[in-house]
Design an enzyme around this catalytic site. Structure first.
Site, PDB file in Angstrom:
ATOM      1  N   CYS A  60      72.450 -39.320  62.772  1.00 25.13           N
ATOM      2  CA  CYS A  60      71.556 -38.166  62.849  1.00 25.13           C
ATOM      3  C   CYS A  60      70.159 -38.683  63.143  1.00 25.13           C
ATOM      4  O   CYS A  60      69.600 -39.452  62.362  1.00 25.13           O
ATOM      5  CB  CYS A  60      71.569 -37.389  61.536  1.00 25.13           C
ATOM      6  SG  CYS A  60      70.336 -36.062  61.491  1.00 25.13           S
ATOM      7  N   HIS A  91      78.339 -35.302  71.951  1.00 24.45           N
ATOM      8  CA  HIS A  91      77.527 -34.167  72.384  1.00 24.45           C
ATOM      9  C   HIS A  91      78.022 -33.626  73.717  1.00 24.45           C
ATOM     10  O   HIS A  91      78.396 -34.393  74.605  1.00 24.45           O
ATOM     11  CB  HIS A  91      76.058 -34.566  72.538  1.00 24.45           C
ATOM     12  CG  HIS A  91      75.419 -34.993  71.265  1.00 24.45           C
ATOM     13  ND1 HIS A  91      74.818 -34.105  70.408  1.00 24.45           N
ATOM     14  CD2 HIS A  91      75.312 -36.217  70.693  1.00 24.45           C
ATOM     15  CE1 HIS A  91      74.353 -34.765  69.357  1.00 24.45           C
ATOM     16  NE2 HIS A  91      74.643 -36.052  69.506  1.00 24.45           N
ATOM     17  N   GLU A  99      75.565 -27.675  65.644  1.00 24.09           N
ATOM     18  CA  GLU A  99      76.062 -28.956  65.159  1.00 24.09           C
ATOM     19  C   GLU A  99      77.395 -28.789  64.444  1.00 24.09           C
ATOM     20  O   GLU A  99      77.550 -27.886  63.622  1.00 24.09           O
ATOM     21  CB  GLU A  99      75.042 -29.589  64.205  1.00 24.09           C
ATOM     22  CG  GLU A  99      73.737 -29.994  64.889  1.00 24.09           C
ATOM     23  CD  GLU A  99      72.931 -30.958  64.038  1.00 24.09           C
ATOM     24  OE1 GLU A  99      73.474 -32.031  63.687  1.00 24.09           O
ATOM     25  OE2 GLU A  99      71.773 -30.646  63.726  1.00 24.09           O
ATOM     26  N   CYS A 147      68.047 -31.401  66.442  1.00 21.87           N
ATOM     27  CA  CYS A 147      69.077 -32.449  66.392  1.00 21.87           C
ATOM     28  C   CYS A 147      68.547 -33.622  67.204  1.00 21.87           C
ATOM     29  O   CYS A 147      68.397 -33.525  68.426  1.00 21.87           O
ATOM     30  CB  CYS A 147      70.395 -31.938  66.964  1.00 21.87           C
ATOM     31  SG  CYS A 147      71.688 -33.206  67.040  1.00 21.87           S
ATOM     32  N   GLY A 159      71.040 -35.104  69.582  1.00 21.42           N
ATOM     33  CA  GLY A 159      71.229 -34.108  70.620  1.00 21.42           C
ATOM     34  C   GLY A 159      70.119 -34.153  71.651  1.00 21.42           C
ATOM     35  O   GLY A 159      70.359 -34.023  72.861  1.00 21.42           O
TER      36      GLY A 159
END
Length: 284
Positions: free
Chosen positions: A73, A171, A220, A229, A232
């Site tokens: 993350c 992703h 998510e 994110c 992301g």
């Protein structure tokens, strides 16, 4: 158990000092579900333990709000950097953090404000997020060819075009119009649980502003729509270049703020820079 609530661009997590708090591993998924609940718990997008590590300065052990483990993350790891410096677990401004076996390197920007015993406190963090993974089998996504770039996918009878990237977690980036008006609560779960994603997927819906700016909303896996994110945003920057929509350095605007992402094409490394904020501390 003592905890610290932190956020990066509104992507908020509960942080626990694993050097001091000893929670049995089998109890952590249920603890993440209970504490992340915004009505009956503390409220967060997930739970992160900061632990000792052999292969890095610290380990980030991360759980989504539904109790599932997550590999990485971006917003979460920036807050790890702030936590360990502000709490005096390190005096260094360049540290390494391992998560799910992958080591990331952080540069901590410290504000010399006299706080924390005169050491100042971390306000922003730049993270070397490593190289993007584009091979479908390693993301993973079911796709023909050696990359899934501008790949068609059918969701609820509609064709979307996705570009798939792993930044340590998977992703699918979808470029679209009127992203602000999208019904993400409807389409997000359909992407997350689509049969083409064996380990589920994080989905970024992106509207291009110009070659150096874009707007993103994200669904998510395990948490639903979040305000930001980090991984992301990194995937969006890579996808923007691969589709010739953005330059290799781009500011990604989010519901909770913005992140600056650079893809060094020569070194094949992605760098993410953004804020890290302590919200409050408590005991539960």
């Amino acid at each position: 158990m003592k905890f610290t609530k932190m956020q990066g661009c509104g992507n908020d997590y509960i942080y626990v000092n694993g050097f001091e708090e000893k929670i049995p591993s089998l109890e952590k998924p249920e603890l993440a579900r209970r504490l992340s609940d915004r009505h009956f718990g503390i409220g967060s997008d997930g739970l992160i333990f900061i632990n000792p590590a052999a292969e890095a300065d610290f380990e980030m052990e991360m759980y989504n709000a539904d109790g599932s483990r997550s590999e990485m993350c971006g917003n979460g790891i920036r807050c790890v950097g702030k936590f360990v410096y502000d709490k005096g677990l390190t005096d260094r401004r360049h540290i390494s953090v391992v998560s799910a076996g992958k080591v990331k390197y952080l540069d901590l920007a410290v504000e010399e404000n006299g706080g924390h015993g005169g050491r100042g406190e971390v306000s922003r963090v730049r993270v070397n997020m490593g190289s993007p993974i584009l091979e479908p089998a390693l993301i993973p996504v079911e796709a023909a060819g050696d990359r899934a770039v501008d790949e068609p996918i059918y969701v609820d009878g509609r064709e979307y075009r996705m570009t798939c990237v792993s930044m340590g977690n998977p992703h699918a980036v979808v470029f679209a119009r009127d992203v602000a008006g999208m019904a993400l609560e409807q389409v997000g779960p359909l992407f997350e649980n689509h049969r083409r994603f064996p380990k589920r997927i994080n989905t970024e819906f992106v509207e291009i502003i110009d070659r150096r700016n874009c707007f993103m909303r994200v669904w998510e896996r395990g948490s639903g729509e979040t305000f930001a994110c980090g991984t992301g945003c990194c995937a969006v920057a890579v996808a923007g270049v691969l589709n010739d929509l953005t330059d290799s350095a781009v500011t990604v605007r989010l519901l909770g703020g913005q992140l600056f992402i650079e893809w060094d094409r020569e070194a094949d490394l992605v760098y993410m820079t953004g804020p890290a904020v302590t919200v409050f501390e408590g005991e539960i």
